[in-house]
Write a protein that holds these residues in place. Structure first.
Motif, PDB file in Angstrom:
ATOM      1  N   PRO A 160       0.853  -1.487   0.124  1.00 38.12           N
ATOM      2  CA  PRO A 160       0.108  -0.045   0.116  1.00 38.12           C
ATOM      3  C   PRO A 160       1.012   1.285  -0.011  1.00 38.12           C
ATOM      4  CG  PRO A 160      -0.853  -1.472   1.434  1.00 38.12           C
ATOM      5  CD  PRO A 160       0.239  -1.993   1.092  1.00 38.12           C
ATOM      6  N   GLN A 161       2.042   1.398   0.800  1.00 37.91           N
ATOM      7  CA  GLN A 161       2.553   2.542   0.976  1.00 37.91           C
ATOM      8  C   GLN A 161       3.388   2.635  -0.476  1.00 37.91           C
ATOM      9  OE1 GLN A 161       2.558   0.395   3.422  1.00 37.91           O
ATOM     10  NE2 GLN A 161       1.396   1.461   4.937  1.00 37.91           N
ATOM     11  N   GLY A 162       3.916   1.559  -0.896  1.00 38.71           N
ATOM     12  CA  GLY A 162       4.724   1.572  -2.093  1.00 38.71           C
ATOM     13  C   GLY A 162       3.910   2.172  -3.293  1.00 38.71           C
ATOM     14  N   LEU A 163       2.623   1.719  -3.418  1.00 40.02           N
ATOM     15  CA  LEU A 163       1.798   2.222  -4.377  1.00 40.02           C
ATOM     16  C   LEU A 163       1.429   3.423  -4.357  1.00 40.02           C
ATOM     17  CD1 LEU A 163       0.132   1.194  -6.803  1.00 40.02           C
ATOM     18  CD2 LEU A 163      -1.909   0.574  -5.231  1.00 40.02           C
ATOM     19  N   ALA A 164       0.874   3.965  -3.233  1.00 42.48           N
ATOM     20  CA  ALA A 164       0.594   5.388  -2.857  1.00 42.48           C
ATOM     21  C   ALA A 164       1.820   6.247  -3.375  1.00 42.48           C
ATOM     22  CB  ALA A 164       0.333   5.604  -1.440  1.00 42.48           C
ATOM     23  N   MET A 165       3.130   5.977  -2.837  1.00 42.62           N
ATOM     24  CA  MET A 165       4.118   6.803  -3.274  1.00 42.62           C
ATOM     25  C   MET A 165       4.375   6.908  -4.763  1.00 42.62           C
ATOM     26  SD  MET A 165       5.768   8.513  -0.955  1.00 42.62           S
ATOM     27  CE  MET A 165       7.075   8.749  -1.903  1.00 42.62           C
ATOM     28  N   GLU A 166       4.073   5.738  -5.323  1.00 44.21           N
ATOM     29  CA  GLU A 166       4.398   5.816  -6.852  1.00 44.21           C
ATOM     30  C   GLU A 166       3.346   6.685  -7.434  1.00 44.21           C
ATOM     31  OE1 GLU A 166       5.160   2.347  -9.739  1.00 44.21           O
ATOM     32  OE2 GLU A 166       3.180   2.389  -9.799  1.00 44.21           O
ATOM     33  N   ARG A 167       1.908   6.710  -7.108  1.00 47.65           N
ATOM     34  CA  ARG A 167       0.941   7.277  -7.689  1.00 47.65           C
ATOM     35  C   ARG A 167       0.994   8.776  -7.052  1.00 47.65           C
ATOM     36  NH1 ARG A 167      -3.198   3.628  -8.890  1.00 47.65           N
ATOM     37  NH2 ARG A 167      -2.247   1.769  -9.552  1.00 47.65           N
ATOM     38  N   LEU A 168       1.464   9.084  -6.005  1.00 47.62           N
ATOM     39  CA  LEU A 168       1.931  10.614  -5.616  1.00 47.62           C
ATOM     40  C   LEU A 168       2.999  11.089  -6.481  1.00 47.62           C
ATOM     41  CD1 LEU A 168       1.272  12.778  -3.697  1.00 47.62           C
ATOM     42  CD2 LEU A 168       3.216  11.965  -2.328  1.00 47.62           C
ATOM     43  N   GLN A 169       3.907  10.497  -6.689  1.00 49.05           N
ATOM     44  CA  GLN A 169       4.938  10.780  -7.727  1.00 49.05           C
ATOM     45  C   GLN A 169       4.449  11.378  -9.095  1.00 49.05           C
ATOM     46  OE1 GLN A 169       9.059   9.400  -6.965  1.00 49.05           O
ATOM     47  NE2 GLN A 169       8.934   8.526  -9.224  1.00 49.05           N
ATOM     48  N   ALA A 170       3.670  10.315  -9.443  1.00 46.47           N
ATOM     49  CA  ALA A 170       3.056  10.662 -10.748  1.00 46.47           C
ATOM     50  C   ALA A 170       2.321  11.931 -10.911  1.00 46.47           C
ATOM     51  CB  ALA A 170       2.190   9.436 -11.328  1.00 46.47           C
ATOM     52  N   ILE A 171       1.824  12.241  -9.990  1.00 45.29           N
ATOM     53  CA  ILE A 171       0.785  13.564  -9.980  1.00 45.29           C
ATOM     54  C   ILE A 171       1.795  14.656  -9.796  1.00 45.29           C
ATOM     55  CG2 ILE A 171      -1.316  12.484  -9.639  1.00 45.29           C
ATOM     56  CD1 ILE A 171      -1.470  13.695  -6.966  1.00 45.29           C
ATOM     57  N   ALA A 172       2.731  14.420  -8.720  1.00 45.52           N
ATOM     58  CA  ALA A 172       3.645  15.657  -8.436  1.00 45.52           C
ATOM     59  C   ALA A 172       4.525  15.994  -9.459  1.00 45.52           C
ATOM     60  CB  ALA A 172       4.455  15.031  -7.086  1.00 45.52           C
ATOM     61  N   PHE A 173       4.926  15.304 -10.472  1.00 49.42           N
ATOM     62  CA  PHE A 173       5.679  15.812 -11.664  1.00 49.42           C
ATOM     63  C   PHE A 173       5.028  15.674 -12.838  1.00 49.42           C
ATOM     64  CE2 PHE A 173       8.882  14.070  -8.515  1.00 49.42           C
ATOM     65  CZ  PHE A 173       9.861  15.166  -8.353  1.00 49.42           C
ATOM     66  N   PRO A 174       4.049  16.655 -13.119  1.00 49.29           N
ATOM     67  CA  PRO A 174       3.238  16.565 -14.308  1.00 49.29           C
ATOM     68  C   PRO A 174       3.767  16.907 -15.643  1.00 49.29           C
ATOM     69  CG  PRO A 174       2.813  18.587 -12.941  1.00 49.29           C
ATOM     70  CD  PRO A 174       3.631  17.562 -12.064  1.00 49.29           C
ATOM     71  N   SER A 175       5.022  17.546 -15.443  1.00 43.52           N
ATOM     72  CA  SER A 175       5.818  17.910 -16.813  1.00 43.52           C
ATOM     73  C   SER A 175       7.070  17.464 -16.853  1.00 43.52           C
ATOM     74  CB  SER A 175       5.856  19.587 -16.730  1.00 43.52           C
ATOM     75  OG  SER A 175       6.555  20.014 -15.843  1.00 43.52           O
ATOM     76  N   SER A 176       7.668  16.511 -15.980  1.00 45.23           N
ATOM     77  CA  SER A 176       8.943  15.854 -16.101  1.00 45.23           C
ATOM     78  C   SER A 176       8.939  14.418 -15.917  1.00 45.23           C
ATOM     79  CB  SER A 176       9.826  16.611 -14.938  1.00 45.23           C
ATOM     80  OG  SER A 176       9.715  15.835 -13.798  1.00 45.23           O
ATOM     81  N   ALA A 177      10.098  13.720 -16.362  1.00 46.20           N
ATOM     82  CA  ALA A 177      10.204  12.455 -16.358  1.00 46.20           C
ATOM     83  C   ALA A 177      10.464  11.734 -14.999  1.00 46.20           C
ATOM     84  CB  ALA A 177      11.433  12.061 -17.245  1.00 46.20           C
ATOM     85  N   HIS A 178      10.428  12.759 -13.907  1.00 51.39           N
ATOM     86  CA  HIS A 178      10.764  12.254 -12.675  1.00 51.39           C
ATOM     87  C   HIS A 178       9.452  11.537 -12.260  1.00 51.39           C
ATOM     88  CE1 HIS A 178      14.299  14.447 -11.083  1.00 51.39           C
ATOM     89  NE2 HIS A 178      14.764  13.371 -11.830  1.00 51.39           N
ATOM     90  N   ALA A 179       8.180  11.533 -13.079  1.00 47.73           N
ATOM     91  CA  ALA A 179       6.991  10.957 -12.724  1.00 47.73           C
ATOM     92  C   ALA A 179       7.329   9.559 -12.943  1.00 47.73           C
ATOM     93  CB  ALA A 179       5.761  11.613 -13.573  1.00 47.73           C
ATOM     94  N   THR A 180       8.132   9.061 -13.822  1.00 46.04           N
ATOM     95  CA  THR A 180       8.240   7.656 -14.120  1.00 46.04           C
ATOM     96  C   THR A 180       9.001   6.814 -13.003  1.00 46.04           C
ATOM     97  OG1 THR A 180       8.675   8.154 -16.491  1.00 46.04           O
ATOM     98  CG2 THR A 180       9.422   6.082 -15.933  1.00 46.04           C
ATOM     99  N   PRO A 181       8.362   5.846 -12.506  1.00 42.87           N
ATOM    100  CA  PRO A 181       8.786   4.959 -11.748  1.00 42.87           C
ATOM    101  C   PRO A 181      10.073   4.334 -12.005  1.00 42.87           C
ATOM    102  CG  PRO A 181       6.957   3.801 -12.722  1.00 42.87           C
ATOM    103  CD  PRO A 181       6.959   4.792 -13.057  1.00 42.87           C
TER     104      PRO A 181
END
Length: 447
Positions: A160-181
């Motif tokens: 759960p925590q890992g999934l939440a972190m991945e999803r948060l990162q995906a919306i936290a970086f809307p214009s850069s490749a840091h959204a990619t796990p």
């Protein structure tokens, strides 16, 4: 005992490594004609050395639809080369008593070994071979990609925590490749091929895209001939253009909500911040590092003191800010509600905002600031007790486009930060327009 198929020049030793008395802080830097940069730091407190090979490629360079290439390549590099069978490189190092591992991030892939100094030539030969002649066979990839998929399930999809972190990162970086796990999206892993890996390997694994860091009971006179012997003949390559993963200054407030198999609601909040490579100046970054400590980086930090210990609102709360990125970064706040609390995550988030706003209007007093500064400086000093930590810090800096020499100035610049600097950093960067939020709720519950 396994029968090895190696064609290594060295199996158990190399030219003698003589003891000497140079200062532990002596650091040397040189580059080979093919562009490989080498940093050698002498630390003679123990008869051991660490060797770290840093390749400047990670998930932030991966094109859409091909996420996970860098991490998969890290796995595959040990599946056979011109000199070793699958798994043999690790077996040889184990025979020599070495500790070895590898790591992939947004910005780099690093391979490292810690072993007796007189075996460094073996590590160099293995790494030079793996970075140039890895087989990357289709049949080996078919097996290894299943291992990677299972790793993703264990650490992300079923965590759960890992999934939440991945999803948060995906919306936290809307214009850069840091959204990619870094491990890659599962749908990309399912369509990845050995051909893609071979192309990625040929594109990025080059001496002029790498840094070799050695720290330990060594000298420049002993290391330089070995580096030239094993890495000197590797040809340089023409590398693709690389752009820093820059983020929008104010992407706007973003929020996601997830239901997972957890026993208490959890809250993740992140703020888009500059890193050491993108901040207007280093003083800003040091202020942000201290801001992280003041918020929830110690038991005396404001969020912990008020909301965890005094009000018993959270069972745990923590913060983290990584300034060592090739592009922009995040400040992350993570909190778990106490199970007996009967408030919503929105209400809990509002309490965190009250503490943040208070920091904007009430800067840390001298005692509070010095306590945070002392904690941060102490952590930097303690890291110097480890040759691996020293090498990792230098390798990270070099891999994100900065000089390892910045670590030598770290304490001096931290000491220059004022309470006003921290207050200004909070006002500038801890805003709703820079915030992303993830609400993690127990299954079958209603907020």
């Amino acid at each position: 005992m396994n029968i090895y198929c190696s064609a290594l020049l060295l199996l158990s030793g190399l030219m003698p490594m003589m003891a000497f008395t140079a200062s532990a802080s002596t650091t040397h830097e040189f580059s080979l004609d093919n562009g490989l940069k080498v940093v050698v730091r002498e630390d003679h407190r123990a008869p051991v050395a660490t060797s770290q090979l840093w390749i400047k490629v990670g998930s932030s360079q991966e094109p859409p639809g091909q996420s996970g290439l860098s991490h998969a390549l890290e796995h595959m590099l040990y599946q056979g080369s011109s000199k070793t069978c699958a798994g043999e490189a690790s077996a040889i190092l184990e025979r020599l008593g070495a500790e070895e591992n590898a790591v992939t991030s947004n910005d780099y892939t690093a391979y490292y070994q810690t072993l007796a100094p007189d075996h460094l030539g073996v590590a160099f030969e293995l790494m030079a071979d793996l970075m140039t002649t890895a087989h990357l066979r289709t049949e080996s990839f078919a097996t290894e990609i299943e291992v990677i998929k299972q790793e993703r399930r264990e650490h992300t999809d079923d965590a759960p925590q890992g999934l939440a972190m991945e999803r948060l990162q995906a919306i936290a970086f809307p214009s850069s490749a840091h959204a990619t796990p870094t491990i890659g999206w599962m749908h990309d892993l399912q369509r990845m091929s050995a051909t893609q890996l071979r192309e990625w390997y040929q594109r990025w694994y080059a001496p002029n895209n790498a840094t070799l860091v050695i720290v330990g009971d060594v000298s420049l006179g002993q290391i330089k001939p070995l580096v030239e012997r094993y890495f000197g003949d590797i040809p340089r390559k023409t590398l693709p253009q690389v752009y820093a993963p820059l983020e929008l200054a104010e992407p706007g407030e973003r929020k996601i909500a997830l239901s997972q198999a957890i026993h208490a609601p959890q809250l993740l909040m992140s703020f888009n911040l500059p890193s050491l490579t993108t901040a207007p100046d280093r003083r800003t970054v040091q202020a942000l590092r201290l801001l992280d400590i003041l918020l929830a980086g110690s038991n005396s930090a404001r969020l912990k003191k008020h909301l965890q210990f005094n009000e018993d609102l959270f069972s745990q709360i923590s913060s983290g800010y990584d300034p060592f990125n090739r592009g922009d970064s995040l400040l992350l706040l993570s909190a778990q509600l106490n199970s007996h609390q009967r408030i919503s995550l929105d209400q809990a988030q509002a309490r965190i905002w009250q503490v943040i706003e208070q920091l904007k209007t009430t800067p840390p007093d001298p005692e509070e600031l010095e306590r945070a500064r002392t904690l941060l400086i102490a952590s930097q000093v303690y890291q110097q007790d480890s040759i691996s930590e020293q090498a990792t810090r230098m390798g990270t800096l070099e891999s994100i486009g900065l000089s390892w020499r910045l670590m030598e100035e770290d304490i001096e610049t931290l000491n220059q930060v004022s309470a006003k600097d921290i207050q200004q950093a909070a006002v500038t960067y801890l805003t709703r327009q820079r915030m992303s939020v993830a609400h993690l709720m127990p299954e079958n519950s209603h907020e």
